[in-house]
Scaffold this active site. Sequence first.
Site, mmCIF file in Angstrom:
data_model
loop_
_atom_site.group_PDB
_atom_site.id
_atom_site.type_symbol
_atom_site.label_atom_id
_atom_site.label_comp_id
_atom_site.label_asym_id
_atom_site.label_seq_id
_atom_site.Cartn_x
_atom_site.Cartn_y
_atom_site.Cartn_z
ATOM 1 N N GLU A 108 -2.823 -102.976 1.144
ATOM 2 C CA GLU A 108 -3.031 -101.558 1.470
ATOM 3 C C GLU A 108 -1.979 -101.073 2.462
ATOM 4 O OE1 GLU A 108 -6.747 -99.165 3.412
ATOM 5 O OE2 GLU A 108 -7.197 -100.551 1.766
ATOM 6 N N ASP A 110 -1.416 -97.341 4.686
ATOM 7 C CA ASP A 110 -2.188 -96.134 4.984
ATOM 8 C C ASP A 110 -1.486 -95.109 5.856
ATOM 9 O OD1 ASP A 110 -4.680 -97.269 3.959
ATOM 10 O OD2 ASP A 110 -4.690 -98.501 5.749
ATOM 11 N N GLU A 112 -3.728 -92.239 7.714
ATOM 12 C CA GLU A 112 -5.073 -91.702 7.902
ATOM 13 C C GLU A 112 -5.017 -90.623 8.975
ATOM 14 O OE1 GLU A 112 -8.527 -94.760 6.818
ATOM 15 O OE2 GLU A 112 -7.475 -95.283 8.646
ATOM 16 N N THR A 126 -1.209 -95.149 11.086
ATOM 17 C CA THR A 126 -0.680 -95.899 9.949
ATOM 18 C C THR A 126 -1.177 -97.329 10.072
ATOM 19 O OG1 THR A 126 1.385 -96.479 11.111
ATOM 20 C CG2 THR A 126 1.386 -94.451 9.783
ATOM 21 N N ASN A 127 -1.258 -97.994 8.924
ATOM 22 C CA ASN A 127 -1.791 -99.359 8.929
ATOM 23 C C ASN A 127 -1.328 -100.082 7.675
ATOM 24 O OD1 ASN A 127 -3.232 -101.591 9.773
ATOM 25 N ND2 ASN A 127 -5.237 -100.599 9.727
ATOM 26 N N GLY A 137 -5.841 -106.091 11.413
ATOM 27 C CA GLY A 137 -5.313 -104.746 11.257
ATOM 28 C C GLY A 137 -4.027 -104.561 12.053
ATOM 29 N N ARG A 138 -3.171 -103.705 11.557
ATOM 30 C CA ARG A 138 -1.879 -103.451 12.200
ATOM 31 C C ARG A 138 -1.726 -101.945 12.457
ATOM 32 N NH1 ARG A 138 -1.098 -108.395 9.469
ATOM 33 N NH2 ARG A 138 0.562 -109.681 10.365
ATOM 34 N N TRP A 203 -17.176 -92.433 13.489
ATOM 35 C CA TRP A 203 -16.098 -93.066 14.246
ATOM 36 C C TRP A 203 -14.829 -92.239 14.402
ATOM 37 C CZ3 TRP A 203 -11.302 -93.906 12.055
ATOM 38 C CH2 TRP A 203 -11.225 -93.856 10.652
ATOM 39 N N GLY A 207 -14.694 -91.724 18.945
ATOM 40 C CA GLY A 207 -15.657 -92.790 18.720
ATOM 41 C C GLY A 207 -16.984 -92.338 18.160
#
Length: 340
Positions: A108, A110, A112, A126-127, A137-138, A203, A207
């Site tokens: 994936e 991303d 977002e 971005t990820n 996750g990055r 979220w 949060g």
Amino acid sequence: MDLMRKKICVSVFLFFHVWFCTAFDVSTIPFNKGFSHLFGDGNILHATDDNSLQLHLNQNTGSGFKSSDLYNHGLFSAKIKLPSDYTAGIVVAFYTTNQDVFKKTHDELDFEFLGNIKGKAWRFQTNLYGNGSTHRGREERYTLWFDPSKEFHRYSILWTTKNIIFYIDDVPIREIVRNEAMGGDYPSKPMGLYATIWDASDWATSGGKYKTNYKYAPFIAEFTDLVLNGCAMDPLEQVVNPSNCDEKDVELQKADFSRIIPRQRMAMKRFRAKYMYYSYCYDSLRYSVPPPECEIDPIEQQRFKETGRLKFTKHHGHRHLKRSKSQVLDARNYGSEDEE
């Protein structure tokens, strides 16, 4: 040069003090030639020319679309205009994935976009994931130098065998250079392009403090000038022969958008210095040893706390409704601690 392109060039100069305006030499594709609905059929509105569409979110559902094919590397791009006014709790996602085919080992990439309360700016992240590595996750998170709800801007994801580049207009904002130590964490299987709008009230904004308020519905994300520039693969062909795409891979790697010229690299550095407010590479609580693709800049590192967030700032992860639990937790833990 059209009026929008002039505005983009001036915007790049004003905020990065760097003159460049290199158009991506790629062709756009009509929706019915390369895409299909993902969910929320009644909330997807098409323009008569089939080159533009709107994704709506209301009390009943969000909506989304996906490419008809998977691609073994490529440039994936669209001009997007985000919803305006009160957008708290909303996520607009533009991303590549193969989760429908490789459910436990998906890849994936991303963009977002995370909505906000009225008067506060959109944020985005971005990820990337490779081979189902959702527990690693990055994420990087940023603000923007413009209001993304006022006019269209182009968002692009380049994915080759050697590197990944996220672009906004002509500005590269993030590059991941593949190295052997990344192993399967570097996306390697064919992916499709997806775009969605959905309610992530639990979220997305502070949060979960601020929820989606349907008094402002429908929330509308607009897409136009879609680009699918890659080697198309059959979505049902789970065993891929990469040699079938060798010619296209070479073409991608030779394209202007696959190389960051010095002026663009200067603009990327300035963007990241001014607008990036979280980096997983500097999150030593999360990663005691930075992941192998991280290039630690000692000067840049001084700006961040051990949580990966900026030390001094006031403000400066759905798509599918089937997002995995680990991804949601990942976004909650690391993607939604933004200050108001």
